[in-house]
Design a protein around this motif. Structure first.
Motif, short mmCIF file in Angstrom:
data_model
loop_
_atom_site.label_atom_id
_atom_site.label_comp_id
_atom_site.label_asym_id
_atom_site.label_seq_id
_atom_site.Cartn_x
_atom_site.Cartn_y
_atom_site.Cartn_z
N GLN A 136 -18.92 -5.44 -11.91
CA GLN A 136 -18.02 -6.53 -12.29
C GLN A 136 -16.69 -6.04 -12.84
N ILE A 137 -16.66 -4.82 -13.39
CA ILE A 137 -15.45 -4.33 -14.04
C ILE A 137 -14.95 -3.02 -13.41
N ILE A 138 -15.80 -2.00 -13.42
CA ILE A 138 -15.36 -0.66 -13.03
C ILE A 138 -14.94 -0.61 -11.55
N LEU A 139 -15.82 -1.03 -10.65
CA LEU A 139 -15.51 -0.96 -9.22
C LEU A 139 -14.36 -1.88 -8.82
N PRO A 140 -14.29 -3.14 -9.32
CA PRO A 140 -13.12 -3.96 -8.99
C PRO A 140 -11.81 -3.35 -9.49
N LEU A 141 -11.82 -2.74 -10.69
CA LEU A 141 -10.61 -2.09 -11.20
C LEU A 141 -10.22 -0.91 -10.30
N MET A 142 -11.21 -0.16 -9.86
CA MET A 142 -10.94 0.96 -8.96
C MET A 142 -10.35 0.46 -7.64
N LEU A 143 -10.93 -0.62 -7.10
CA LEU A 143 -10.43 -1.19 -5.85
C LEU A 143 -9.00 -1.69 -6.01
N LEU A 144 -8.73 -2.38 -7.10
CA LEU A 144 -7.38 -2.89 -7.35
C LEU A 144 -6.37 -1.74 -7.44
N THR A 145 -6.75 -0.67 -8.15
CA THR A 145 -5.86 0.48 -8.30
C THR A 145 -5.51 1.08 -6.94
N VAL A 146 -6.52 1.26 -6.09
CA VAL A 146 -6.29 1.82 -4.76
C VAL A 146 -5.41 0.88 -3.93
N MET A 147 -5.65 -0.41 -4.02
CA MET A 147 -4.84 -1.37 -3.26
C MET A 147 -3.37 -1.32 -3.70
N LEU A 148 -3.13 -1.24 -4.99
CA LEU A 148 -1.76 -1.18 -5.50
C LEU A 148 -1.07 0.12 -5.09
N LEU A 149 -1.81 1.23 -5.16
CA LEU A 149 -1.24 2.53 -4.77
C LEU A 149 -0.88 2.54 -3.30
N ARG A 150 -1.76 2.00 -2.46
CA ARG A 150 -1.48 1.98 -1.03
C ARG A 150 -0.32 1.05 -0.70
N LYS A 151 -0.24 -0.05 -1.44
CA LYS A 151 0.87 -0.97 -1.24
C LYS A 151 2.18 -0.30 -1.63
N GLU A 152 2.17 0.42 -2.74
CA GLU A 152 3.37 1.13 -3.19
C GLU A 152 3.76 2.22 -2.19
N LYS A 153 2.76 2.91 -1.67
CA LYS A 153 3.02 3.98 -0.70
C LYS A 153 3.64 3.41 0.58
N ARG A 154 3.10 2.27 1.05
CA ARG A 154 3.66 1.63 2.25
C ARG A 154 5.09 1.18 2.01
N SER A 155 5.34 0.68 0.78
CA SER A 155 6.68 0.21 0.45
C SER A 155 7.68 1.36 0.46
N GLN A 156 7.27 2.50 -0.13
CA GLN A 156 8.16 3.67 -0.17
C GLN A 156 8.40 4.22 1.23
N THR A 157 7.34 4.23 2.05
CA THR A 157 7.48 4.71 3.43
C THR A 157 8.43 3.83 4.22
N SER A 158 8.32 2.53 4.01
CA SER A 158 9.19 1.58 4.71
C SER A 158 10.64 1.77 4.31
N GLN A 159 10.88 1.97 2.99
CA GLN A 159 12.24 2.17 2.51
C GLN A 159 12.82 3.47 3.04
N SER A 160 11.97 4.52 3.06
CA SER A 160 12.41 5.83 3.56
C SER A 160 12.78 5.76 5.04
N THR A 161 11.95 5.07 5.81
CA THR A 161 12.19 4.93 7.24
C THR A 161 13.48 4.14 7.50
N GLY A 162 13.68 3.11 6.70
CA GLY A 162 14.86 2.28 6.85
C GLY A 162 16.13 3.06 6.51
N ALA A 163 16.02 3.95 5.47
CA ALA A 163 17.18 4.72 5.06
C ALA A 163 17.56 5.76 6.08
#
Length: 376
Positions: free
Chosen positions: A343-370
């Protein structure tokens, strides 16, 4: 599974009935005596934070359920392993509620019927509901919701009309300080019932979405939390803190005290009826979640997995020979050591990974655009 798309109202009603479920069977926070309402309140506040966590996860990727999120964001192998653990968790929770249903039936209505037969009939009936999928379960909950609300409202009205409520049983407040309140609230009451809403990460995906999706879930959680605090405290107001904490099923004992000679004398039958509805819905929800997970992991057809899952649920309900041991294991082992992981540990882990991957995709997109050259 059914191809119907449940309305948001169907999801909200299912959420409410699931939360009520078997919760009213037990006195939560009983070790805190008259301060059990504070235990429930703190548990509800922490549970509210978990609901926000689950809604955040869902909002980041609305196209996938819990198992699909695990496979996609944690990679296939780790995702399948954790998904398999969630399947085991959901199966176990379904078995606990099945045992509660069997014990309640034998205690209140069919005291000469073997509990094994009662639970066998129950799992067969519930399996038929599960066969049609979560969509049909949600619409069934919408149909049953008025009965549940009317039943609990009638019981509370009769308890008040019979003059059974003694407000002095709430005093003194915090007689032993905050420590027993906090010790009982976390993780026990947070895990059961409030943290069990993690199951809805499996169900959110299939429901109609609107701008008020999260708001509707939050309002539903707030209202049902207030109702659960009230129902939990009723046993203490009627029986007193000492007596209520010594009963295995205190609200049932409370209802059995309702007496209006020659008018109403067996209100425990009504209480058992609305509990059957709540327990049946909760078993079906955990059952559906576990079969959905097995389907995602194995790719075997959904309906072919129902009988094996039902057999596991039925067999697991006999893990403890005596009901007192079963209740003790649930309130002292499951909710303390097992439930917080899912209820707590695994959902927090999943959320962290989702946010990190979202941030990584965002940075990759910005880099590609630049780096992309401007065209004239």
């Amino acid at each position: 599974m059914s191809k119907l798309t449940p309305k948001l109202s169907d999801l909200v009603v299912t959420f409410v009935l699931f939360e009520v479920g078997s919760t009213t069977l037990f006195l939560l926070g009983g070790k805190a005596k008259q301060d059990a309402w504070l235990v429930m309140l703190i548990g509800a506040i922490f549970g509210f934070m978990l609901v926000l966590l689950y809604l955040w996860i869902h909002r980041l990727d609305r196209s996938r359920d819990l198992f699909e999120l695990l496979f996609y964001y944690l990679e296939t192998l780790p995702g399948r392993i954790i998904g398999g653990l969630y399947v085991c968790y959901f199966l176990y929770e379904a078995s606990r509620n099945l045992r509660d249903l069997g014990e309640l039936t034998v205690l209140t209505l069919l005291n000469r019927t073997p509990i094994a037969f009662v639970m066998l009939v129950a799992i067969v009936v519930i399996s038929n509901t599960v066969r049609y999928g979560a969509e049909v379960l949600m619409q069934t909950c919408t149909a049953l919701f008025p009965i549940t609300v009317a039943g609990y409202a009638l019981l509370l009205s009769l308890i008040a009309a019979a003059g059974m409520i003694h407000m002095e049983n709430m005093l003194p407040i915090l007689e032993n300080g905050w420590k027993p309140v906090w010790d009982n609230a976390f993780p026990e009451v947070v895990s059961f019932p409030f943290g069990q809403t993690v199951l809805f990460l499996v169900l959110f995906k299939i429901t109609e979405h609107s701008s008020g999706f999260s708001k509707a879930i939050i309002w539903a959680y707030s209202i049902v939390s207030f109702v659960l605090i009230l129902l939990n405290q009723i046993s203490i107001l009627v029986l007193g803190p000492e007596l209520a904490s010594n009963f295995t099923l205190p609200l049932l004992e409370t209802v059995q005290l309702i007496r209006f000679p020659q008018i109403l004398e067996r209100m425990d039958a009504l209480f058992a009826l609305i509990l059957y509805l709540g327990l049946g819905i909760k078993i079906a929800a955990f059952f559906i979640a576990s079969v959905t997970g097995l389907h995602r992991i194995t790719t075997i057809k959904y309906k072919l997995l129902i009988i094996p899952a039902a057999a596991v649920i039925y067999a697991s309900s006999f893990l403890s020979p005596r009901y007192v041991e079963y209740v003790w294991a649930g309130l002292n082992l499951t909710v303390v050591w097992i439930s917080p992981v899912f209820q707590i540990i695994l959902p927090l882990m999943l959320l962290t990974v989702m946010l990190l991957r979202k941030e990584k995709r965002s940075q990759t997109s910005q880099s590609t655009g630049a780096e992309r050259p401007n065209r004239i």
